[in-house]
Design a protein around this motif. Structure first.
Motif, PDB file in Angstrom:
ATOM      1  N   MET A   1       0.843  -1.196   0.000  1.00 37.20           N
ATOM      2  CA  MET A   1       0.000   0.000   0.000  1.00 37.20           C
ATOM      3  C   MET A   1       0.881   1.251   0.000  1.00 37.20           C
ATOM      4  O   MET A   1       1.790   1.381   0.817  1.00 37.20           O
ATOM      5  CB  MET A   1      -0.912   0.016   1.231  1.00 37.20           C
ATOM      6  N   LYS A   2       0.620   2.165  -0.952  1.00 37.24           N
ATOM      7  CA  LYS A   2       1.425   3.374  -1.057  1.00 37.24           C
ATOM      8  C   LYS A   2       1.163   4.322   0.100  1.00 37.24           C
ATOM      9  O   LYS A   2       0.050   4.399   0.626  1.00 37.24           O
ATOM     10  CB  LYS A   2       1.119   4.096  -2.370  1.00 37.24           C
ATOM     11  N   SER A   3       2.221   5.063   0.471  1.00 39.47           N
ATOM     12  CA  SER A   3       2.054   6.127   1.457  1.00 39.47           C
ATOM     13  C   SER A   3       1.237   7.256   0.843  1.00 39.47           C
ATOM     14  O   SER A   3       1.124   7.375  -0.377  1.00 39.47           O
ATOM     15  CB  SER A   3       3.420   6.656   1.895  1.00 39.47           C
ATOM     16  N   ARG A   4       0.704   8.102   1.707  1.00 37.21           N
ATOM     17  CA  ARG A   4      -0.077   9.265   1.267  1.00 37.21           C
ATOM     18  C   ARG A   4       0.715  10.521   1.611  1.00 37.21           C
ATOM     19  O   ARG A   4       1.078  10.730   2.776  1.00 37.21           O
ATOM     20  CB  ARG A   4      -1.437   9.272   1.962  1.00 37.21           C
ATOM     21  N   ILE A   5       0.995  11.333   0.592  1.00 40.28           N
ATOM     22  CA  ILE A   5       1.804  12.543   0.758  1.00 40.28           C
ATOM     23  C   ILE A   5       0.973  13.778   0.420  1.00 40.28           C
ATOM     24  O   ILE A   5       0.279  13.811  -0.599  1.00 40.28           O
ATOM     25  CB  ILE A   5       3.045  12.494  -0.164  1.00 40.28           C
ATOM     26  N   VAL A   6       1.076  14.785   1.263  1.00 43.35           N
ATOM     27  CA  VAL A   6       0.437  16.077   1.011  1.00 43.35           C
ATOM     28  C   VAL A   6       1.494  17.044   0.471  1.00 43.35           C
ATOM     29  O   VAL A   6       2.534  17.255   1.110  1.00 43.35           O
ATOM     30  CB  VAL A   6      -0.204  16.653   2.284  1.00 43.35           C
ATOM     31  N   VAL A   7       1.255  17.612  -0.688  1.00 42.31           N
ATOM     32  CA  VAL A   7       2.118  18.642  -1.270  1.00 42.31           C
ATOM     33  C   VAL A   7       1.417  19.980  -1.031  1.00 42.31           C
ATOM     34  O   VAL A   7       0.380  20.253  -1.643  1.00 42.31           O
ATOM     35  CB  VAL A   7       2.343  18.397  -2.774  1.00 42.31           C
ATOM     36  N   TYR A   8       1.967  20.806  -0.150  1.00 36.81           N
ATOM     37  CA  TYR A   8       1.251  22.025   0.235  1.00 36.81           C
ATOM     38  C   TYR A   8       1.856  23.313  -0.319  1.00 36.81           C
ATOM     39  O   TYR A   8       1.413  24.413   0.018  1.00 36.81           O
ATOM     40  CB  TYR A   8       1.089  22.114   1.759  1.00 36.81           C
ATOM     41  N   LYS A   9       2.852  23.177  -1.184  1.00 38.73           N
ATOM     42  CA  LYS A   9       3.366  24.289  -1.986  1.00 38.73           C
ATOM     43  C   LYS A   9       3.671  23.742  -3.375  1.00 38.73           C
ATOM     44  O   LYS A   9       4.124  22.592  -3.499  1.00 38.73           O
ATOM     45  CB  LYS A   9       4.631  24.892  -1.366  1.00 38.73           C
ATOM     46  N   PRO A  10       3.440  24.511  -4.429  1.00 38.20           N
ATOM     47  CA  PRO A  10       3.677  23.991  -5.777  1.00 38.20           C
ATOM     48  C   PRO A  10       5.121  23.528  -5.968  1.00 38.20           C
ATOM     49  O   PRO A  10       6.062  24.161  -5.478  1.00 38.20           O
ATOM     50  CB  PRO A  10       3.371  25.194  -6.674  1.00 38.20           C
ATOM     51  N   VAL A  11       5.284  22.403  -6.664  1.00 38.24           N
ATOM     52  CA  VAL A  11       6.607  21.895  -7.026  1.00 38.24           C
ATOM     53  C   VAL A  11       6.621  21.651  -8.533  1.00 38.24           C
ATOM     54  O   VAL A  11       5.561  21.514  -9.153  1.00 38.24           O
ATOM     55  CB  VAL A  11       6.941  20.584  -6.270  1.00 38.24           C
ATOM     56  N   PRO A  12       7.810  21.597  -9.156  1.00 39.02           N
ATOM     57  CA  PRO A  12       7.874  21.355 -10.602  1.00 39.02           C
ATOM     58  C   PRO A  12       7.207  20.034 -10.994  1.00 39.02           C
ATOM     59  O   PRO A  12       7.153  19.092 -10.187  1.00 39.02           O
ATOM     60  CB  PRO A  12       9.391  21.319 -10.872  1.00 39.02           C
ATOM     61  N   ASP A  14       8.078  17.584 -12.902  1.00 36.38           N
ATOM     62  CA  ASP A  14       8.881  16.364 -12.839  1.00 36.38           C
ATOM     63  C   ASP A  14       9.072  15.889 -11.403  1.00 36.38           C
ATOM     64  O   ASP A  14       9.150  14.688 -11.132  1.00 36.38           O
ATOM     65  CB  ASP A  14      10.229  16.550 -13.529  1.00 36.38           C
ATOM     66  N   VAL A  15       9.122  16.834 -10.463  1.00 30.29           N
ATOM     67  CA  VAL A  15       9.228  16.475  -9.048  1.00 30.29           C
ATOM     68  C   VAL A  15       7.913  15.872  -8.563  1.00 30.29           C
ATOM     69  O   VAL A  15       7.898  14.886  -7.818  1.00 30.29           O
ATOM     70  CB  VAL A  15       9.616  17.706  -8.200  1.00 30.29           C
ATOM     71  N   LEU A  16       6.809  16.441  -9.027  1.00 30.73           N
ATOM     72  CA  LEU A  16       5.495  15.891  -8.685  1.00 30.73           C
ATOM     73  C   LEU A  16       5.358  14.468  -9.232  1.00 30.73           C
ATOM     74  O   LEU A  16       4.840  13.567  -8.544  1.00 30.73           O
ATOM     75  CB  LEU A  16       4.400  16.796  -9.254  1.00 30.73           C
ATOM     76  N   ALA A  17       5.845  14.255 -10.447  1.00 28.77           N
ATOM     77  CA  ALA A  17       5.785  12.919 -11.048  1.00 28.77           C
ATOM     78  C   ALA A  17       6.615  11.930 -10.237  1.00 28.77           C
ATOM     79  O   ALA A  17       6.207  10.772 -10.027  1.00 28.77           O
ATOM     80  CB  ALA A  17       6.286  12.978 -12.489  1.00 28.77           C
ATOM     81  N   TYR A  18       7.769  12.377  -9.753  1.00 24.45           N
ATOM     82  CA  TYR A  18       8.623  11.516  -8.914  1.00 24.45           C
ATOM     83  C   TYR A  18       7.887  11.109  -7.637  1.00 24.45           C
ATOM     84  O   TYR A  18       7.904   9.940  -7.243  1.00 24.45           O
ATOM     85  CB  TYR A  18       9.921  12.253  -8.570  1.00 24.45           C
ATOM     86  N   LEU A  19       7.222  12.071  -7.005  1.00 22.81           N
ATOM     87  CA  LEU A  19       6.477  11.765  -5.782  1.00 22.81           C
ATOM     88  C   LEU A  19       5.351  10.770  -6.068  1.00 22.81           C
ATOM     89  O   LEU A  19       5.096   9.856  -5.267  1.00 22.81           O
ATOM     90  CB  LEU A  19       5.916  13.056  -5.177  1.00 22.81           C
ATOM     91  N   ARG A  20       4.691  10.949  -7.210  1.00 25.11           N
ATOM     92  CA  ARG A  20       3.573  10.060  -7.561  1.00 25.11           C
ATOM     93  C   ARG A  20       4.042   8.637  -7.856  1.00 25.11           C
ATOM     94  O   ARG A  20       3.268   7.687  -7.725  1.00 25.11           O
ATOM     95  CB  ARG A  20       2.817  10.642  -8.758  1.00 25.11           C
ATOM     96  N   GLU A  21       5.287   8.499  -8.244  1.00 26.04           N
ATOM     97  CA  GLU A  21       5.833   7.154  -8.444  1.00 26.04           C
ATOM     98  C   GLU A  21       5.921   6.387  -7.131  1.00 26.04           C
ATOM     99  O   GLU A  21       5.866   5.159  -7.110  1.00 26.04           O
ATOM    100  CB  GLU A  21       7.239   7.240  -9.050  1.00 26.04           C
ATOM    101  N   HIS A  22       6.083   7.135  -6.050  1.00 29.61           N
ATOM    102  CA  HIS A  22       6.359   6.505  -4.761  1.00 29.61           C
ATOM    103  C   HIS A  22       5.206   6.590  -3.768  1.00 29.61           C
ATOM    104  O   HIS A  22       5.237   5.914  -2.729  1.00 29.61           O
ATOM    105  CB  HIS A  22       7.592   7.167  -4.122  1.00 29.61           C
ATOM    106  N   ALA A  23       4.205   7.409  -4.059  1.00 32.31           N
ATOM    107  CA  ALA A  23       3.143   7.604  -3.073  1.00 32.31           C
ATOM    108  C   ALA A  23       1.879   8.141  -3.732  1.00 32.31           C
ATOM    109  O   ALA A  23       1.905   8.623  -4.875  1.00 32.31           O
ATOM    110  CB  ALA A  23       3.606   8.588  -1.994  1.00 32.31           C
ATOM    111  N   GLU A  24       0.795   8.067  -3.006  1.00 32.53           N
ATOM    112  CA  GLU A  24      -0.435   8.749  -3.402  1.00 32.53           C
ATOM    113  C   GLU A  24      -0.262  10.217  -3.019  1.00 32.53           C
ATOM    114  O   GLU A  24       0.074  10.521  -1.872  1.00 32.53           O
ATOM    115  CB  GLU A  24      -1.621   8.144  -2.667  1.00 32.53           C
ATOM    116  N   VAL A  25      -0.467  11.099  -3.970  1.00 36.59           N
ATOM    117  CA  VAL A  25      -0.190  12.520  -3.750  1.00 36.59           C
ATOM    118  C   VAL A  25      -1.480  13.327  -3.700  1.00 36.59           C
ATOM    119  O   VAL A  25      -2.343  13.191  -4.573  1.00 36.59           O
ATOM    120  CB  VAL A  25       0.736  13.081  -4.848  1.00 36.59           C
ATOM    121  N   VAL A  26      -1.573  14.168  -2.682  1.00 37.31           N
ATOM    122  CA  VAL A  26      -2.696  15.097  -2.546  1.00 37.31           C
ATOM    123  C   VAL A  26      -2.123  16.509  -2.555  1.00 37.31           C
ATOM    124  O   VAL A  26      -1.268  16.842  -1.733  1.00 37.31           O
ATOM    125  CB  VAL A  26      -3.468  14.859  -1.228  1.00 37.31           C
ATOM    126  N   GLU A  27      -2.550  17.330  -3.494  1.00 38.56           N
ATOM    127  CA  GLU A  27      -2.100  18.719  -3.556  1.00 38.56           C
ATOM    128  C   GLU A  27      -3.095  19.626  -2.854  1.00 38.56           C
ATOM    129  O   GLU A  27      -4.309  19.492  -3.032  1.00 38.56           O
ATOM    130  CB  GLU A  27      -1.942  19.160  -5.006  1.00 38.56           C
TER     131      GLU A  27
END
Length: 322
Positions: A1-12, A14-27
């Motif tokens: 089961m993937k971890s859940r990550i909150v992104v609370y400031k905009p990131v590039p 490609d960086v967002l794509a990297y995070l999504r490879e490793h976790a469920e991302v919530v902006e």
């Protein structure tokens, strides 16, 4: 089961794509406090910058294991509280060193040579005669630079000062910096000596209870009347009201500021109407290259902290006992 990550400031992207490879991302917009706090409730980790993350917000996030700030400073967090909860806090101390040191030296040169003031003088059509003493600045080459805080950025500033401008470097620090002493001839002295002898006083310390208002009326009065204060560290390191008084009274010559006690600085701040102040909007690391590298580093920090492989850039290593 993937971890859940909150992104609370905009990131590039490609960086967002990297995070999504490793976790469920919530902006989420970190400036919307309620939405940010709500997103944290089910999060394992979060990444962002500048927004205050309070103990109350963390209290409502029982799954939280790691926080990653896209900055070298971490005064937006209660580190002791995070450590007590075994929540790892990471930061990005290395990737912004050179760009921030560039900004520091830009402030040194701009204040000494009155770059901003005289550029506006020219643009206003006032250059109608030869430059007179009223437009003169002061030399940088061969002067004495006092660095308060000889860490990575302080060392990078010292390198520029000695190798580029033949400056004599004094510094204060909790511990000696043998590399700076060996390579740049830096001399470690007490703060009182540095303030008395330096032509430029450059602040490079983190914000803490110990450093808050460490430069106040007494310290400013101890400086040379010809001295220039440079602050690209944290605004509250300087007592801003005391600095305004010192600049008005001619206690010191000028100030170059990239940081302020309140940011953004109020439009009616007396500092903004002073010709002997160069004011920047906290741009220390604000280049395309560096900000991208910081975001990528912070993302890698967070992924590593969540999967238990991170070994560097950890603010509160004690929390690893989780």
């Amino acid at each position: 089961m993937k971890s859940r990550i909150v992104v609370y400031k905009p990131v590039p992207e490609d960086v967002l794509a990297y995070l999504r490879e490793h976790a469920e991302v919530v902006e989420v917009d970190g400036d919307r406090h309620d939405a940010f706090a709500a997103a944290l409730k089910d999060a394992d980790g979060a990444i962002g910058s500048t927004v205050k993350v309070t103990p109350a917000m963390v209290e409502g996030a029982p799954r939280l294991k790691a926080l990653s700030t896209i900055s070298v400073g971490y005064d937006a967090f209660d580190v002791a509280d995070l450590t007590r909860r075994r929540i790892v806090l990471t930061h990005t101390p290395d990737v912004l060193t050179e760009s921030t040191a560039d900004t520091v030296f830009a402030l040194i040169l701009a204040t000494a040579r009155r770059v901003v003031d005289l550029a506006e003088w020219v643009k206003a059509g006032q250059w109608t005669h030869g430059v007179a003493p009223a437009q003169f600045g002061v030399d940088v080459y061969g002067k004495t630079l006092g660095i308060v805080g000889m860490g990575r950025i302080g060392g990078a500033v010292a390198r520029r000062a000695t190798l580029g401008f033949n400056m004599n470097v004094l510094y204060t620090n909790r511990s000696a910096n043998p590399e700076a002493e060996r390579q740049y001839g830096a001399r470690r002295v007490e703060l009182a000596v540095l303030l008395k002898e330096a032509d430029f006083v450059c602040l490079q310390v983190p914000l803490s209870d110990e450093t808050r208002h460490m430069i106040g009326a007494r310290q400013l009065a101890a400086m040379k009347k010809s001295a220039i204060l440079i602050n690209a560290a944290r605004g509250p390191v300087v007592d801003e009201a005391a600095l305004i008084d010192a600049l008005r009274a001619g206690t010191i010559l000028a100030a170059g500021l990239d940081v302020f006690e309140q940011e953004p600085v109020a439009a009616d701040s007396p500092l903004l109407s002073m010709r002997n102040v160069v004011a920047l909007p906290h741009i220390g690391s604000a280049t395309h290259e560096t900000r991208h590298a910081m975001a990528r580093c912070a993302a890698e920090n967070l992924v590593g902290a969540l999967n238990g492989t991170l070994t560097r850039n950890i603010v509160n290593r004690e929390a690893l006992a989780r």
